[in-house]
Design a protein around this motif. Structure first.
Motif, PDB file in Angstrom:
ATOM      1  N   ALA A 184      12.832   5.495  38.443  1.00 39.07           N
ATOM      2  CA  ALA A 184      12.436   6.347  39.764  1.00 39.07           C
ATOM      3  C   ALA A 184      13.791   5.811  40.556  1.00 39.07           C
ATOM      4  O   ALA A 184      14.648   6.122  40.129  1.00 39.07           O
ATOM      5  CB  ALA A 184      12.085   4.859  40.319  1.00 39.07           C
ATOM      6  N   TRP A 185      14.075   6.401  42.073  1.00 39.33           N
ATOM      7  CA  TRP A 185      14.815   7.413  42.127  1.00 39.33           C
ATOM      8  C   TRP A 185      15.864   6.649  43.054  1.00 39.33           C
ATOM      9  O   TRP A 185      17.343   6.179  43.352  1.00 39.33           O
ATOM     10  CB  TRP A 185      14.506   8.780  43.780  1.00 39.33           C
ATOM     11  N   TRP A 186      15.394   5.050  42.913  1.00 36.14           N
ATOM     12  CA  TRP A 186      15.691   4.008  43.931  1.00 36.14           C
ATOM     13  C   TRP A 186      16.942   3.573  43.117  1.00 36.14           C
ATOM     14  O   TRP A 186      18.016   3.365  43.572  1.00 36.14           O
ATOM     15  CB  TRP A 186      15.026   2.886  44.289  1.00 36.14           C
ATOM     16  N   TRP A 187      16.613   4.116  41.843  1.00 32.72           N
ATOM     17  CA  TRP A 187      17.891   3.299  40.878  1.00 32.72           C
ATOM     18  C   TRP A 187      19.833   4.589  41.147  1.00 32.72           C
ATOM     19  O   TRP A 187      20.478   3.488  41.270  1.00 32.72           O
ATOM     20  CB  TRP A 187      18.294   3.824  39.619  1.00 32.72           C
ATOM     21  N   LEU A 189      20.344   4.209  44.018  1.00 34.25           N
ATOM     22  CA  LEU A 189      21.021   2.792  44.918  1.00 34.25           C
ATOM     23  C   LEU A 189      22.244   2.557  44.334  1.00 34.25           C
ATOM     24  O   LEU A 189      23.358   1.747  44.991  1.00 34.25           O
ATOM     25  CB  LEU A 189      20.087   2.140  45.850  1.00 34.25           C
TER      26      LEU A 189
END
Length: 311
Positions: A184-187, A189
């Motif tokens: 996921a792209w939230w990594w 963060l």
């Protein structure tokens, strides 16, 4: 079950793999509704049980695909964290505008790994490693070829750029590459947080004079800012290592332990070579990290054995 409680239970069910949620979410919610009554919050023990069982289900699902999936996931996550925590954050904090193409290169490597493109990431990592190690190479590279990138004169610092090359070479092998999955792209963060935390901590330390601490003197405030900077820079890595150890033990998942070992190995090599010049605070930090290595190994081995007995 009232709607608010159901929403909270559904958030807890996000710990389960998508396949399990699709097949069993309604069944689990129905069971919980029978015991839920008019509560607005899930009991702490029940919430913890759902989280642990969800993480355990993810570990079992990965283990069912064989050891290749376990190692692919662990190494992918490890090299991703290594690039974000050890490489990219330092650039963003100190050198981003001086070496903007280098920062873009490291960011592109992170995205390639995140989206399960190890061969693309390998090419980018090789370029970064050559640029970083150019003073140590036996052959002379053209002066202008890597003028856009920083160079290092010690192998312990270069190790954090060489490690991704070796790991991405392994992940490019067919036996592991076909087991990789996009994350996921939230990594992304993670490096954002590691940049934001020390900046905010140091800013708070600098503003301490306005909170009645000015009497301790500017030299002490500068020392406070230095300590805050060191602690804030080290905290995300320490939190990740502690979380990996906890996940390996609680969720019986060896993948976080593999990732944490990849993350800390280059840093430990650097600390060992630079030990004579490290401050006491930094030295004790790396002693603590070194102490976690055998714990991570034992937790990973134990989790792997327990998974095999459950399959």
């Amino acid at each position: 079950m009232n709607p608010r409680l159901e929403r909270r239970y559904r958030r807890l069910l996000l710990a389960y793999p998508p396949q399990v949620r699709a097949a069993r979410a309604e069944e689990i919610l129905t069971t919980l509704a029978e015991a839920g009554g008019d509560r607005r919050m899930p009991p702490a023990r029940e919430a913890w049980s759902l989280l642990v069982e969800g993480l355990h289900a993810r570990a079992r699902l990965a283990a069912a695909d064989g050891p290749g999936r376990t190692w692919a996931d662990g190494l992918q996550l490890g090299v991703l964290l290594l690039l974000m925590v050890a490489n990219l954050d330092g650039l963003l904090l100190r050198q981003a505008w001086w070496y903007l193409p280098w920062t873009v290169l490291c960011g592109a490597t992170v995205v390639a790994i995140l989206r399960a493109r190890p061969r693309v990431g390998l090419v980018l990592a090789v370029v970064a490693a050559l640029a970083a190690a150019r003073p140590l190479l036996p052959m002379r590279l053209p002066q202008g070829l890597f003028s856009w990138a920083p160079a290092y004169g010690d192998w312990s610092t270069v190790a954090r750029h060489l490690a991704p090359v070796l790991l991405l070479g392994l992940l490019s092998l067919p036996v592991l590459r076909r087991r990789l999955r996009a994350r996921a792209w939230w990594w992304l963060l993670v490096p954002v947080a590691q940049v934001a935390v020390p900046v905010l901590v140091v800013a708070g330390a600098r503003a301490a004079g306005g909170l009645g601490l000015a009497s301790i003197g500017p030299a002490q405030l500068d020392r406070l800012g230095e300590l805050a900077w060191t602690a804030a820079r080290s905290a995300p890595e320490a939190v990740l290592v502690a979380a990996a150890l906890g996940l390996a033990l609680v969720a019986r998942d060896p993948r976080p332990a593999i990732a944490a070992l990849v993350l800390v190995a280059p840093g430990l090599a650097w600390a060992l070579e630079q030990r004579a010049w490290l401050s006491p605070l930094v030295s004790w930090y790396w002693v603590g990290i070194a102490a976690t290595v055998p714990l991570l190994v034992m937790a990973g081995v134990s989790a792997d054995r327990r998974q095999r007995t459950e399959l």
